[in-house]
Design a protein around this motif. Structure first.
Motif, PDB file in Angstrom:
ATOM      1  N   UNK A 165       7.991   5.962  10.411  1.00 49.72           N
ATOM      2  CA  UNK A 165       7.501   6.857  10.239  1.00 49.72           C
ATOM      3  C   UNK A 165       8.146   7.397   8.863  1.00 49.72           C
ATOM      4  N   UNK A 166       9.552   7.278   9.043  1.00 46.29           N
ATOM      5  CA  UNK A 166      10.183   7.750   7.865  1.00 46.29           C
ATOM      6  C   UNK A 166       9.706   7.238   6.687  1.00 46.29           C
ATOM      7  N   UNK A 167       9.640   5.853   6.661  1.00 43.92           N
ATOM      8  CA  UNK A 167       8.975   5.239   5.285  1.00 43.92           C
ATOM      9  C   UNK A 167       7.657   5.579   4.980  1.00 43.92           C
ATOM     10  N   UNK A 168       6.851   5.751   6.042  1.00 42.35           N
ATOM     11  CA  UNK A 168       5.416   6.253   5.593  1.00 42.35           C
ATOM     12  C   UNK A 168       5.384   7.667   5.065  1.00 42.35           C
ATOM     13  N   UNK A 169       6.105   8.493   5.555  1.00 42.54           N
ATOM     14  CA  UNK A 169       6.252   9.908   4.864  1.00 42.54           C
ATOM     15  C   UNK A 169       6.724   9.738   3.457  1.00 42.54           C
ATOM     16  N   UNK A 170       7.633   8.926   3.287  1.00 45.42           N
ATOM     17  CA  UNK A 170       8.195   8.659   1.685  1.00 45.42           C
ATOM     18  C   UNK A 170       6.865   8.114   0.949  1.00 45.42           C
ATOM     19  N   UNK A 171       6.155   7.216   1.602  1.00 42.19           N
ATOM     20  CA  UNK A 171       5.104   6.688   0.877  1.00 42.19           C
ATOM     21  C   UNK A 171       4.328   7.733   0.359  1.00 42.19           C
ATOM     22  N   UNK A 172       3.882   8.676   1.455  1.00 44.27           N
ATOM     23  CA  UNK A 172       2.963   9.502   1.157  1.00 44.27           C
ATOM     24  C   UNK A 172       3.491  10.522   0.214  1.00 44.27           C
ATOM     25  N   UNK A 173       4.824  10.932   0.039  1.00 43.26           N
ATOM     26  CA  UNK A 173       5.228  11.871  -0.851  1.00 43.26           C
ATOM     27  C   UNK A 173       5.250  11.094  -2.150  1.00 43.26           C
ATOM     28  N   UNK A 174       5.482   9.912  -2.491  1.00 44.95           N
ATOM     29  CA  UNK A 174       5.624   9.294  -3.870  1.00 44.95           C
ATOM     30  C   UNK A 174       4.030   8.973  -4.357  1.00 44.95           C
ATOM     31  N   UNK A 175       3.244   8.765  -3.495  1.00 41.94           N
ATOM     32  CA  UNK A 175       1.651   8.428  -3.947  1.00 41.94           C
ATOM     33  C   UNK A 175       0.984   9.637  -4.305  1.00 41.94           C
ATOM     34  N   UNK A 176       1.683  10.996  -4.041  1.00 41.16           N
ATOM     35  CA  UNK A 176       1.220  12.340  -4.618  1.00 41.16           C
ATOM     36  C   UNK A 176       1.106  12.440  -6.149  1.00 41.16           C
ATOM     37  N   UNK A 177       2.320  11.674  -6.662  1.00 41.40           N
ATOM     38  CA  UNK A 177       2.312  11.491  -7.949  1.00 41.40           C
ATOM     39  C   UNK A 177       1.811  10.657  -8.888  1.00 41.40           C
ATOM     40  N   UNK A 178       1.147   9.698  -7.995  1.00 36.87           N
ATOM     41  CA  UNK A 178       0.338   8.561  -8.581  1.00 36.87           C
ATOM     42  C   UNK A 178      -0.914   8.812  -9.363  1.00 36.87           C
ATOM     43  N   UNK A 179      -1.126   8.232 -10.381  1.00 34.90           N
ATOM     44  CA  UNK A 179      -2.530   8.049 -10.818  1.00 34.90           C
ATOM     45  C   UNK A 179      -3.400   6.736 -10.826  1.00 34.90           C
ATOM     46  N   UNK A 180      -4.600   6.867 -11.368  1.00 31.73           N
ATOM     47  CA  UNK A 180      -5.470   5.551 -11.304  1.00 31.73           C
ATOM     48  C   UNK A 180      -4.902   4.419 -11.758  1.00 31.73           C
ATOM     49  N   UNK A 181      -3.950   4.548 -12.834  1.00 31.72           N
ATOM     50  CA  UNK A 181      -3.473   3.386 -13.453  1.00 31.72           C
ATOM     51  C   UNK A 181      -2.420   2.734 -12.656  1.00 31.72           C
ATOM     52  N   UNK A 182      -1.693   3.606 -12.046  1.00 35.16           N
ATOM     53  CA  UNK A 182      -0.559   3.268 -11.049  1.00 35.16           C
ATOM     54  C   UNK A 182      -1.124   2.566 -10.059  1.00 35.16           C
ATOM     55  N   UNK A 183      -2.169   3.240  -9.470  1.00 32.71           N
ATOM     56  CA  UNK A 183      -2.877   2.476  -8.151  1.00 32.71           C
ATOM     57  C   UNK A 183      -3.418   1.227  -8.617  1.00 32.71           C
ATOM     58  N   UNK A 184      -3.951   1.110  -9.679  1.00 32.26           N
ATOM     59  CA  UNK A 184      -4.264  -0.112 -10.233  1.00 32.26           C
ATOM     60  C   UNK A 184      -3.492  -1.426 -10.235  1.00 32.26           C
ATOM     61  N   UNK A 185      -2.345  -0.806 -10.745  1.00 32.03           N
ATOM     62  CA  UNK A 185      -0.915  -1.880 -10.560  1.00 32.03           C
ATOM     63  C   UNK A 185      -0.427  -2.144  -9.551  1.00 32.03           C
ATOM     64  N   UNK A 186      -0.484  -1.131  -8.608  1.00 24.03           N
ATOM     65  CA  UNK A 186       0.120  -1.486  -7.134  1.00 24.03           C
ATOM     66  C   UNK A 186      -0.632  -2.457  -6.560  1.00 24.03           C
ATOM     67  N   UNK A 187      -2.253  -2.135  -6.550  1.00 23.00           N
ATOM     68  CA  UNK A 187      -3.029  -3.201  -6.054  1.00 23.00           C
ATOM     69  C   UNK A 187      -2.909  -4.381  -6.504  1.00 23.00           C
ATOM     70  N   UNK A 188      -2.900  -4.565  -7.650  1.00 25.57           N
ATOM     71  CA  UNK A 188      -2.692  -5.793  -8.400  1.00 25.57           C
ATOM     72  C   UNK A 188      -1.513  -6.631  -7.891  1.00 25.57           C
ATOM     73  N   UNK A 189      -0.506  -5.848  -7.809  1.00 21.40           N
ATOM     74  CA  UNK A 189       0.981  -6.551  -7.479  1.00 21.40           C
ATOM     75  C   UNK A 189       0.856  -6.951  -5.965  1.00 21.40           C
ATOM     76  N   UNK A 190       0.282  -6.159  -5.114  1.00 18.90           N
ATOM     77  CA  UNK A 190       0.040  -6.509  -3.838  1.00 18.90           C
ATOM     78  C   UNK A 190      -0.816  -7.880  -3.529  1.00 18.90           C
ATOM     79  N   UNK A 191      -1.892  -7.987  -4.336  1.00 17.26           N
ATOM     80  CA  UNK A 191      -2.816  -9.293  -4.295  1.00 17.26           C
ATOM     81  C   UNK A 191      -1.988 -10.359  -4.580  1.00 17.26           C
ATOM     82  N   UNK A 192      -1.077 -10.188  -5.682  1.00 20.62           N
ATOM     83  CA  UNK A 192      -0.255 -11.355  -6.244  1.00 20.62           C
ATOM     84  C   UNK A 192       0.627 -11.895  -4.657  1.00 20.62           C
ATOM     85  N   UNK A 193       0.959 -10.966  -4.027  1.00 22.95           N
ATOM     86  CA  UNK A 193       1.894 -11.355  -2.897  1.00 22.95           C
ATOM     87  C   UNK A 193       1.237 -12.236  -1.977  1.00 22.95           C
TER      88      UNK A 193
END
Length: 366
Positions: free
Chosen positions: A169-197
């Motif tokens: 829950x602590x990690x998840x709350x941290x994810x929520x806080x960071x994601x508030x400052x993300x934009x569509x470009x960083x979401x695309x990069x995040x998804x792309x890196x996740x797919x690579x894994x």
């Protein structure tokens, strides 16, 4: 004659343990080292449920054979571990611990390691951690001879899982806080890196589910991702990722990070057609993308199933990402990241969850 375990008594023990351990965690028990290994070992999920269920059953009735798995086991202390795991242990971890033990399969002892009549070192097991977990259970579970010993072990597991939930829950709350400052470009990069894994195909399911939540946002839609490499977890499942509208099958999605075969395509199309779905989309991962165009058997399936009222489509995950994200520039990044985390949890992709937490954590430090 098999021993019947009182499920209401088992539930009461777990609920009492929860209340007690939430106030004062239990930090030790007679087989602490074995519990620690099984609870943290790679690919040991079924053994975790076997361990937890065996100790709970022993706490309810010390006459049970702690190595028994099925009522037909020839031991005098045989009992049905699967029903206890399904009706008591799974429900407890889902309702009280937020699925921290993994809630992808509500019948956790249906899997191969629990199909034997009893635990034995002769049972087949995957190498590495699963084999070590099996050997440790066979050696150490018999050391628990009384209900008092078993109860302390149950308390230790509950304390362990409560700590895991707090950390998650602590990690998840941290994810929520960071994601508030993300934009569509960083979401695309995040998804792309996740797919690579990859994560054995789980990354494809996770990312596609998030994209579908952007495309199909109305209350009438129900997007249902399924665990990777598990036979239908529901009798109503008709693809890797089901889309329902008003409770009726609308579209099936087949995802693969290696080349589809003609038999894959035929089987998936027939299953989707029998479900009454209107369409079926094949999504190729980066390891299964086509150099120029899809093999001819996709066209054959499209022609064949058009006559049965099923539209068959095919695309790549990168094409789908570009289509969805370029047409939804104003998406809510925090909502999408939340869906990604939820999906990883719901399909039991534990390694993907850990990677997501690590990735977002690194982003927050940059």
């Amino acid at each position: 004659m098999a021993i019947e375990i009182d499920k209401s008594a088992a539930t009461k023990i777990l609920n009492s343990s929860y209340v007690k351990c939430a106030k004062t965690p239990v930090n030790d028990c007679d087989i602490k080292a074995t519990i620690d290994f099984v609870m943290t070992g790679k690919n040991c999920l079924t053994y975790r449920y076997i361990l937890y269920t065996a100790l709970l059953a022993k706490a309810v009735n010390p006459s049970i054979d702690i190595l028994s798995l099925q009522a037909k086991d020839k031991s005098d202390g045989a009992y049905d571990a699967r029903s206890i795991a399904k009706d008591v242990v799974f429900q407890f971890q889902k309702n009280m611990l937020g699925n921290v033990l993994d809630g992808a399969n509500s019948d956790p002892l249906v899997n191969k390691p629990a199909r034997f009549e009893r635990l034995s070192k002769d049972n087949s097991a995957a190498g590495g951690d699963p084999k070590k977990a099996l050997d440790l259970l066979c050696d150490d579970l018999p050391k628990i001879k009384t209900d008092t010993q078993a109860l302390k072990c149950v308390d230790y597991i509950v304390s362990f899982l409560l700590n895991e939930k707090t950390e998650r829950d602590r990690k998840r709350n941290a994810v929520v806080e960071v994601s508030k400052n993300m934009g569509v470009f960083s979401v695309r990069q995040f998804m792309s890196n996740l797919i690579d894994q990859g994560f054995g195909g789980a990354a494809l399911v996770i990312v596609t589910t998030a994209l579908y939540h952007i495309l199909f946002s109305g209350d009438e839609y129900n997007i249902i991702p399924h665990p990777v490499n598990q036979s239908g977890t529901s009798k109503r499942q008709f693809s890797d990722l089901d889309l329902l509208r008003d409770g009726v099958a609308l579209m099936g999605t087949e995802l693969k990070d290696k080349p589809f075969t003609s038999s894959d395509v035929e089987h998936a199309a027939e299953t989707a057609a029998e479900s009454g779905a209107s369409s079926l989309l094949f999504i190729a991962g980066r390891q299964s993308s086509f150099a120029s165009q899809p093999p001819t058997y996709f066209k054959q399936a499209r022609d064949t199933y058009a006559n049965k009222g099923l539209y068959v489509g095919v695309t790549s995950i990168d094409s789908l990402m570009d289509l969805v994200l370029s047409s939804h520039i104003d998406l809510n990044p925090a909502h999408i990241i939340d869906i990604i985390v939820d999906t990883a949890e719901n399909i039991g992709a534990i390694e993907a969850q850990l990677w997501i937490y690590s990735y977002i954590g690194n982003e927050s430090n940059e």
